[in-house]
Design an enzyme around this catalytic site. Structure first.
Site, PDB file in Angstrom:
ATOM      1  N   TYR A   1      -3.518  -0.574  -4.649  1.00 20.61           N
ATOM      2  CA  TYR A   1      -2.896  -1.810  -4.316  1.00 20.61           C
ATOM      3  C   TYR A   1      -3.672  -3.239  -3.952  1.00 20.61           C
TER       4      TYR A   1
ATOM      5  N   ASP B   1     -15.359  11.059  -5.587  1.00 23.51           N
ATOM      6  CA  ASP B   1     -14.728  11.082  -4.312  1.00 23.51           C
ATOM      7  C   ASP B   1     -15.866  10.733  -3.295  1.00 23.51           C
TER       8      ASP B   1
ATOM      9  N   ARG C   1      -3.687   6.169   3.084  1.00 18.98           N
ATOM     10  CA  ARG C   1      -3.514   5.075   3.742  1.00 18.98           C
ATOM     11  C   ARG C   1      -1.977   5.026   4.401  1.00 18.98           C
TER      12      ARG C   1
ATOM     13  N   ASN D   1     -10.738  13.157   4.904  1.00 15.14           N
ATOM     14  CA  ASN D   1     -10.886  12.215   3.886  1.00 15.14           C
ATOM     15  C   ASN D   1     -11.541  10.678   4.311  1.00 15.14           C
TER      16      ASN D   1
ATOM     17  N   THR E   1      -6.965  -1.465  10.315  1.00 18.14           N
ATOM     18  CA  THR E   1      -5.417  -1.854  10.373  1.00 18.14           C
ATOM     19  C   THR E   1      -5.137  -2.423  11.824  1.00 18.14           C
TER      20      THR E   1
ATOM     21  N   SER F   1      -0.076   7.135  14.507  1.00 19.55           N
ATOM     22  CA  SER F   1       0.049   8.151  13.666  1.00 19.55           C
ATOM     23  C   SER F   1      -1.563   8.712  13.549  1.00 19.55           C
TER      24      SER F   1
ATOM     25  N   TYR G   1      -3.024   9.094  10.694  1.00 13.59           N
ATOM     26  CA  TYR G   1      -3.434   7.962   9.729  1.00 13.59           C
ATOM     27  C   TYR G   1      -4.239   6.907  10.795  1.00 13.59           C
ATOM     28  N   HIS G   2      -3.208   6.090  11.481  1.00 15.19           N
ATOM     29  CA  HIS G   2      -3.984   4.932  12.159  1.00 15.19           C
ATOM     30  C   HIS G   2      -4.903   5.514  13.151  1.00 15.19           C
TER      31      HIS G   2
ATOM     32  N   LYS H   1      -8.383   5.519  11.381  1.00 18.47           N
ATOM     33  CA  LYS H   1      -9.128   4.118  11.484  1.00 18.47           C
ATOM     34  C   LYS H   1      -9.603   3.797  12.686  1.00 18.47           C
TER      35      LYS H   1
ATOM     36  N   GLN I   1      -6.342  -5.120   9.042  1.00 16.50           N
ATOM     37  CA  GLN I   1      -5.345  -6.014   8.202  1.00 16.50           C
ATOM     38  C   GLN I   1      -3.867  -5.367   8.911  1.00 16.50           C
TER      39      GLN I   1
ATOM     40  N   ARG J   1       9.093  -2.602   0.412  1.00 19.67           N
ATOM     41  CA  ARG J   1      10.412  -1.602   0.161  1.00 19.67           C
ATOM     42  C   ARG J   1      11.786  -2.410   0.406  1.00 19.67           C
TER      43      ARG J   1
ATOM     44  N   ARG K   1      10.115   7.765  13.233  1.00 19.98           N
ATOM     45  CA  ARG K   1       8.797   7.834  13.981  1.00 19.98           C
ATOM     46  C   ARG K   1       9.010   7.729  15.400  1.00 19.98           C
TER      47      ARG K   1
ATOM     48  N   GLU L   1       7.890   5.306  18.254  1.00 19.70           N
ATOM     49  CA  GLU L   1       7.141   4.017  18.542  1.00 19.70           C
ATOM     50  C   GLU L   1       7.850   3.266  19.464  1.00 19.70           C
TER      51      GLU L   1
HETATM   52  P1  NAD Z   1      -3.688   2.675  -1.891  1.00 22.57           P
HETATM   53  O1  NAD Z   1      -3.332   3.893  -1.661  1.00 22.57           O
HETATM   54  O2  NAD Z   1      -2.829   1.993  -2.803  1.00 22.57           O
HETATM   55  O3  NAD Z   1      -5.169   2.656  -2.534  1.00 22.57           O
HETATM   56  C1  NAD Z   1      -6.490   3.351  -1.912  1.00 22.57           C
HETATM   57  C2  NAD Z   1      -7.199   4.057  -3.262  1.00 22.57           C
HETATM   58  O4  NAD Z   1      -8.346   4.592  -2.551  1.00 22.57           O
HETATM   59  C3  NAD Z   1      -6.485   4.776  -4.251  1.00 22.57           C
HETATM   60  O5  NAD Z   1      -6.860   4.322  -5.390  1.00 22.57           O
HETATM   61  C4  NAD Z   1      -7.334   6.005  -3.880  1.00 22.57           C
HETATM   62  O6  NAD Z   1      -7.364   6.793  -4.986  1.00 22.57           O
HETATM   63  C5  NAD Z   1      -8.594   5.511  -3.443  1.00 22.57           C
HETATM   64  N1  NAD Z   1      -9.182   6.842  -2.423  1.00 22.57           N
HETATM   65  C6  NAD Z   1      -8.720   7.329  -1.385  1.00 22.57           C
HETATM   66  N2  NAD Z   1      -9.520   8.288  -1.043  1.00 22.57           N
HETATM   67  C7  NAD Z   1     -10.461   8.203  -1.705  1.00 22.57           C
HETATM   68  C8  NAD Z   1     -11.941   8.792  -1.660  1.00 22.57           C
HETATM   69  N3  NAD Z   1     -12.000  10.008  -0.760  1.00 22.57           N
HETATM   70  N4  NAD Z   1     -12.766   8.526  -2.702  1.00 22.57           N
HETATM   71  C9  NAD Z   1     -12.534   7.683  -3.543  1.00 22.57           C
HETATM   72  N5  NAD Z   1     -11.334   7.096  -3.512  1.00 22.57           N
HETATM   73  C10 NAD Z   1     -10.369   7.239  -2.548  1.00 22.57           C
HETATM   74  O7  NAD Z   1      -3.890   1.922  -0.747  1.00 22.57           O
HETATM   75  P2  NAD Z   1      -3.872   0.370  -0.291  1.00 22.57           P
HETATM   76  O8  NAD Z   1      -2.447  -0.123   0.143  1.00 22.57           O
HETATM   77  O9  NAD Z   1      -4.601  -0.377  -1.500  1.00 22.57           O
HETATM   78  O10 NAD Z   1      -4.961   0.099   0.885  1.00 22.57           O
HETATM   79  C11 NAD Z   1      -6.118  -0.057   0.789  1.00 22.57           C
HETATM   80  C12 NAD Z   1      -6.975   0.008   2.248  1.00 22.57           C
HETATM   81  O11 NAD Z   1      -6.046  -0.945   2.820  1.00 22.57           O
HETATM   82  C13 NAD Z   1      -6.681   1.372   3.054  1.00 22.57           C
HETATM   83  O12 NAD Z   1      -7.854   1.683   3.925  1.00 22.57           O
HETATM   84  C14 NAD Z   1      -5.553   0.871   3.797  1.00 22.57           C
HETATM   85  O13 NAD Z   1      -5.627   1.619   5.276  1.00 22.57           O
HETATM   86  C15 NAD Z   1      -5.885  -0.658   4.297  1.00 22.57           C
HETATM   87  N6  NAD Z   1      -4.775  -1.285   4.600  1.00 22.57           N
HETATM   88  C16 NAD Z   1      -3.429  -1.384   3.598  1.00 22.57           C
HETATM   89  C17 NAD Z   1      -2.339  -2.019   3.954  1.00 22.57           C
HETATM   90  C18 NAD Z   1      -1.127  -2.195   3.206  1.00 22.57           C
HETATM   91  O14 NAD Z   1      -0.042  -2.763   3.669  1.00 22.57           O
HETATM   92  N7  NAD Z   1      -1.319  -1.602   1.998  1.00 22.57           N
HETATM   93  C19 NAD Z   1      -2.382  -2.672   5.095  1.00 22.57           C
HETATM   94  C20 NAD Z   1      -3.335  -2.675   6.057  1.00 22.57           C
HETATM   95  C21 NAD Z   1      -4.491  -1.903   5.736  1.00 22.57           C
HETATM   96  N1  USQ Z   2       9.956   0.508   8.914  1.00 23.85           N
HETATM   97  C1  USQ Z   2      11.257   0.445   8.919  1.00 23.85           C
HETATM   98  N2  USQ Z   2      11.919   0.738   7.655  1.00 23.85           N
HETATM   99  C2  USQ Z   2      11.218   1.032   6.641  1.00 23.85           C
HETATM  100  C3  USQ Z   2       9.740   1.304   6.638  1.00 23.85           C
HETATM  101  C4  USQ Z   2       9.111   0.909   7.833  1.00 23.85           C
HETATM  102  O1  USQ Z   2      12.091  -0.060   9.756  1.00 23.85           O
HETATM  103  O2  USQ Z   2      12.020   1.372   5.504  1.00 23.85           O
HETATM  104  C5  USQ Z   2       9.132   0.227  10.072  1.00 23.85           C
HETATM  105  C6  USQ Z   2       8.373   1.179  10.675  1.00 23.85           C
HETATM  106  O3  USQ Z   2       9.086   2.129  11.572  1.00 23.85           O
HETATM  107  C7  USQ Z   2       7.045   0.534  11.548  1.00 23.85           C
HETATM  108  C8  USQ Z   2       6.912  -0.584  10.736  1.00 23.85           C
HETATM  109  O4  USQ Z   2       8.191  -0.853   9.885  1.00 23.85           O
HETATM  110  O5  USQ Z   2       7.666   0.138  12.683  1.00 23.85           O
HETATM  111  C9  USQ Z   2       6.180  -0.791   9.675  1.00 23.85           C
HETATM  112  O6  USQ Z   2       6.129   0.541   8.712  1.00 23.85           O
HETATM  113  P1  USQ Z   2       5.356   0.242   7.254  1.00 23.85           P
HETATM  114  O7  USQ Z   2       5.485   1.757   6.591  1.00 23.85           O
HETATM  115  O8  USQ Z   2       5.708  -0.753   6.685  1.00 23.85           O
HETATM  116  O9  USQ Z   2       3.763   0.370   7.933  1.00 23.85           O
HETATM  117  P2  USQ Z   2       2.668   1.343   8.442  1.00 23.85           P
HETATM  118  O10 USQ Z   2       3.216   2.761   8.490  1.00 23.85           O
HETATM  119  O11 USQ Z   2       2.322   0.570   9.913  1.00 23.85           O
HETATM  120  O12 USQ Z   2       1.667   1.345   7.526  1.00 23.85           O
HETATM  121  C10 USQ Z   2       1.313   0.124   6.489  1.00 23.85           C
HETATM  122  C11 USQ Z   2       0.204   0.693   5.625  1.00 23.85           C
HETATM  123  C12 USQ Z   2      -1.012   1.131   6.118  1.00 23.85           C
HETATM  124  C13 USQ Z   2      -1.525  -0.227   7.180  1.00 23.85           C
HETATM  125  C14 USQ Z   2      -0.329  -0.913   8.121  1.00 23.85           C
HETATM  126  C15 USQ Z   2      -0.791  -1.960   8.662  1.00 23.85           C
HETATM  127  O13 USQ Z   2       0.818   1.722   4.776  1.00 23.85           O
HETATM  128  O14 USQ Z   2      -2.042   1.384   5.390  1.00 23.85           O
HETATM  129  O15 USQ Z   2      -2.455   0.164   7.791  1.00 23.85           O
HETATM  130  O16 USQ Z   2       0.807  -1.078   7.313  1.00 23.85           O
HETATM  131  S1  USQ Z   2      -0.268  -2.035  10.454  1.00 23.85           S
HETATM  132  O17 USQ Z   2       1.129  -1.699  10.500  1.00 23.85           O
HETATM  133  O18 USQ Z   2      -0.885  -3.494  10.918  1.00 23.85           O
HETATM  134  O19 USQ Z   2      -0.998  -1.014  11.101  1.00 23.85           O
END
Ligand code: NAD
Ligand code: USQ
Length: 383
Positions: free
Chosen positions: A11, A74, A100, A118, A144, A179, A181-182, A185, A208, A241, A326, A328
């Site tokens: 994305y 990868d 992510r 990963n 993040t 989490s 995941y977090h 990071k 971000q 969403r 969750r 939180e």
């Molecule tokens: P995404 O899942 O859409 O894209 C991630 C891409 O990385 C995918 O295309 C996947 O195939 C690739 N990938 C994952 N593991 C890999 C590996 N081991 N080797 C090679 N490729 C790999 O995610 P996104 O929403 O674009 O997020 C990108 C980054 O930004 C992430 O690190 C995420 O933590 C961070 N981020 C995203 C958001 C958000 O709201 N989407 C917010 C804050 C931070």
């Molecule tokens: N939430 C709802 N309803 C929903 C989805 C989420 O109330 O349908 C709430 C969650 O409980 C949480 C908040 O919204 O309190 C954010 O949830 P989210 O799923 O939108 O975001 P998060 O899990 O934090 O993760 C996303 C990305 C991640 C990135 C992160 C930035 O998937 O890759 O790191 O946003 S941050 O939130 O600043 O850590």
């Protein structure tokens, strides 16, 4: 300037790769395409029909005459990674290539272990590739805002000055992620910080916030360039969403009281922040941290804005407070700094009625592709 976009089929990565290419950077995309595979296994799909990466890149070339090189593999495989580095010789590496989703990392032990291996191993491999053969390459790494959690004091950009027993120091800001995941990071941030100190690497960690929106100048040029838009309970994120739920006539899923406050930004600002970070590289040995977001909202704020925007388009939008899957804090103080990217020249696209309108219309256009079974959250932090 050559920029390698790791995770460039995702994305943020796809939008960034096209933006940098458009701005005259020589761009290569590296991606394992794993995300497409995880969606298949979960039985979910992006709302938008995304073309195979080869076709996306070919279309970009037909439209603009700009070539994007592609490395499929990868980054946890060092041999593959270093070969890609040697072939492309990047000056900047923009690293989006991680698992992510917080819910995905909380499914069970396997998914938690997979996420951390990963993400942490992939980033370590990049650090070694830079240290061994590309010591001047600037690493721009996506962190993040969730690394900080929700402390009861202001959140600074990476570091905080602390006075303790009469002595002062500037220290990494405390981390309380929510989490596995977090947490991955946070582990990455520590590894990158250490590598900067001991090897003199240059790196920028971009903490971000939640990204919303789908169209950028480049991805909107052609249907074949359309970006992914996740709405499912595992990969879909709050505002995106809610807009899709509104378009589908599904009640908005606010978890718990909805007082959770988060930092957010428009995907058009994500791509611009990446451009600013690579155009202004960190000094050698410097672990630079920027908070990459433009505004803060509670989940309730987001739900009521979507409800209002939906109603003006004639949609009946209901808001449901459902049990929070969750663990939180739902009512808390949240005030994060974000001046460093603004100082570099970021001009934010603040959340507006017109953006909500356009996202709602976009979601309506593709709504027949949605699977309503994928909307409610199925992953619990407790079980
Ligand atoms: P995404 O899942 O859409 O894209 C991630 C891409 O990385 C995918 O295309 C996947 O195939 C690739 N990938 C994952 N593991 C890999 C590996 N081991 N080797 C090679 N490729 C790999 O995610 P996104 O929403 O674009 O997020 C990108 C980054 O930004 C992430 O690190 C995420 O933590 C961070 N981020 C995203 C958001 C958000 O709201 N989407 C917010 C804050 C931070
Ligand atoms: N939430 C709802 N309803 C929903 C989805 C989420 O109330 O349908 C709430 C969650 O409980 C949480 C908040 O919204 O309190 C954010 O949830 P989210 O799923 O939108 O975001 P998060 O899990 O934090 O993760 C996303 C990305 C991640 C990135 C992160 C930035 O998937 O890759 O790191 O946003 S941050 O939130 O600043 O850590």
């Amino acid at each position: 300037m050559k920029a390698l976009v790791i995770g460039g089929d995702g994305y943020c990565g796809w939008a960034t790769a096209l933006h940098l290419s458009n701005k005259g950077y020589e761009v290569a995309i590296l991606d394992s395409l794993a995300r497409r595979h995880w969606d298949d296994k979960l039985g979910s799909q992006t709302l938008t029909p995304i073309a195979p990466i080869q076709q996306r890149i070919q279309r970009w070339y037909e439209l603009t005459g700009k070539k994007i090189e592609l490395f499929i593999g990868d980054i946890t495989n060092y041999d593959f990674l270093i070969k890609a580095f040697r072939k492309f010789e990047p000056e900047s590496v923009v690293h989006f290539g991680e698992q992510r989703s917080a819910p995905y990392s909380m499914i069970d032990r396997e998914h938690a272990v997979f996420t951390q291996v990963n993400n942490v191993v992939g980033t370590l491999n990049i650090l070694y590739a830079i240290k061994e053969e590309f010591p001047d390459t600037h690493l721009v790494k996506l962190g993040t805002m969730g690394e900080y959690g929700t402390p009861n004091i202001d959140i600074e950009e990476g570091y905080i000055e602390i006075e303790h027993n009469g002595r002062k120091d500037v220290l990494p800001y405390p981390k309380q992620p929510g989490s596995f995941y977090h947490l991955s990071k946070v582990h990455d941030s520590h590894n990158i910080h250490f590598a900067c100190k001991v090897w003199g690497i240059r790196a920028t960690d971009l903490n971000q916030g939640i990204v919303y929106g789908v169209l950028t100048e480049e991805t909107g040029m052609d249907e074949m360039l359309v970006n992914r838009l996740d709405y499912d309970g595992v990969f879909g994120t709050a505002l995106n969403r809610f807009c899709i739920q509104a378009a589908l006539g599904h009640p908005l899923t606010v978890y718990g009281t909805g007082g959770q406050t988060r930092a957010l930004l428009d995907i058009r600002d994500t791509v611009r922040c990446m451009e600013l970070a690579i155009a202004n590289p960190a000094d050698a040995g410097k672990f630079r941290v920027f908070n990459q977001f433009t505004e803060q909202f509670s989940i309730n704020d987001l739900a009521s804005m979507v409800q209002k925007a939906g109603q003006t388009l004639g949609l009946k939008v209901e808001v449901n407070n459902i049990e929070n899957p969750r663990v939180e804090i739902e009512e808390h103080y949240f005030n994060a700094k974000n001046t460093k990217l603004l100082d570099l020249g970021l001009q934010p696209h603040y959340l507006s009625d017109s953006l909500l309108d356009s996202l709602l219309n976009f979601a309506t256009k593709y709504k027949d592709r949605a699977n309503l079974e994928q909307i409610l959250p199925k992953v619990s932090w407790r079980r």
